[in-house]
Design a protein around this motif. Structure first.
Motif, PDB file in Angstrom:
ATOM      1  N   UNK A  24      18.877  47.244  11.613  1.00  0.00           N
ATOM      2  CA  UNK A  24      19.874  47.040  12.667  1.00  0.00           C
ATOM      3  C   UNK A  24      19.244  46.351  13.879  1.00  0.00           C
ATOM      4  N   UNK A  25      18.128  46.906  14.344  1.00  0.00           N
ATOM      5  CA  UNK A  25      17.528  46.407  15.576  1.00  0.00           C
ATOM      6  C   UNK A  25      17.028  44.974  15.410  1.00  0.00           C
ATOM      7  N   UNK A  26      16.484  44.656  14.240  1.00  0.00           N
ATOM      8  CA  UNK A  26      16.039  43.276  13.982  1.00  0.00           C
ATOM      9  C   UNK A  26      17.232  42.323  14.008  1.00  0.00           C
ATOM     10  N   UNK A  27      18.312  42.701  13.346  1.00  0.00           N
ATOM     11  CA  UNK A  27      19.505  41.844  13.343  1.00  0.00           C
ATOM     12  C   UNK A  27      20.093  41.739  14.754  1.00  0.00           C
ATOM     13  N   UNK A  28      20.213  42.875  15.441  1.00  0.00           N
ATOM     14  CA  UNK A  28      20.755  42.896  16.810  1.00  0.00           C
ATOM     15  C   UNK A  28      19.933  41.983  17.724  1.00  0.00           C
ATOM     16  N   UNK A  29      18.614  42.162  17.699  1.00  0.00           N
ATOM     17  CA  UNK A  29      17.731  41.389  18.581  1.00  0.00           C
ATOM     18  C   UNK A  29      17.814  39.897  18.277  1.00  0.00           C
ATOM     19  N   UNK A  30      17.747  39.558  16.996  1.00  0.00           N
ATOM     20  CA  UNK A  30      17.818  38.147  16.609  1.00  0.00           C
ATOM     21  C   UNK A  30      19.135  37.529  17.066  1.00  0.00           C
ATOM     22  N   UNK A  31      20.236  38.202  16.791  1.00  0.00           N
ATOM     23  CA  UNK A  31      21.543  37.659  17.167  1.00  0.00           C
ATOM     24  C   UNK A  31      21.713  37.577  18.686  1.00  0.00           C
ATOM     25  N   UNK A  41      26.489  41.136  19.009  1.00  0.00           N
ATOM     26  CA  UNK A  41      25.225  41.313  18.288  1.00  0.00           C
ATOM     27  C   UNK A  41      25.132  42.723  17.723  1.00  0.00           C
ATOM     28  N   UNK A  42      25.587  43.691  18.491  1.00  0.00           N
ATOM     29  CA  UNK A  42      25.587  45.099  18.043  1.00  0.00           C
ATOM     30  C   UNK A  42      26.478  45.287  16.820  1.00  0.00           C
ATOM     31  N   UNK A  43      27.698  44.801  16.881  1.00  0.00           N
ATOM     32  CA  UNK A  43      28.646  44.970  15.771  1.00  0.00           C
ATOM     33  C   UNK A  43      28.130  44.243  14.526  1.00  0.00           C
TER      34      UNK A  43
END
Length: 128
Positions: A24-31, A41-43
């Motif tokens: 989650x955090x990798x995807x959130x941060x990247x987005x 980015x969170x969703x």
């Protein structure tokens, strides 16, 4: 269920949760760094991690066979989790002025016990 097997199951849940949190955090941060607003980015990060989480929870945590029925029920178990996470993230960022990259971490810590109970109920339904 015996205490030791419940403890073992919870420990697997925590380990998978840590991996899922990293997803989650990798995807959130990247987005977020690519320009998405923090809520978008969170969703998006939540959805990506959610699909991975379903299969990890079936195979690793609860050791049950994934089925279409369980997969379709699994999102319903996360409605409360997603709502709580989003509300807490909003409060920390917009009301308490926390950094957008730090705020998701305590939010996840708060929601883990609730997620465990709901997920266990759905995935172990009638199997144990």
């Amino acid at each position: 269920m015996r205490q030791s097997s419940t403890t073992s199951e919870f420990m697997r849940f925590v380990a998978v949760g840590l991996l899922n949190t990293a997803n989650y955090y990798a995807a959130y941060t990247l987005l977020f760094l690519l320009g998405l607003p923090y809520i978008a980015a969170h969703v998006s990060g939540f959805i990506i991690a959610f699909v991975i989480s379903y299969f990890l929870n079936c195979y690793v945590v609860y050791r049950v066979r994934p089925t279409l029925s369980k997969f379709l029920k699994f999102p319903l178990t996360q409605v409360v989790n997603m709502g709580m996470q989003t509300l807490l993230l909003y409060i920390l960022v917009d009301r308490l002025d926390w950094n957008e990259l730090i705020a998701p971490l305590p939010v996840l810590v708060i929601t883990v016990p609730i997620t465990y109970g709901i997920t266990r109920w759905v995935l172990k339904d009638k199997e144990g």
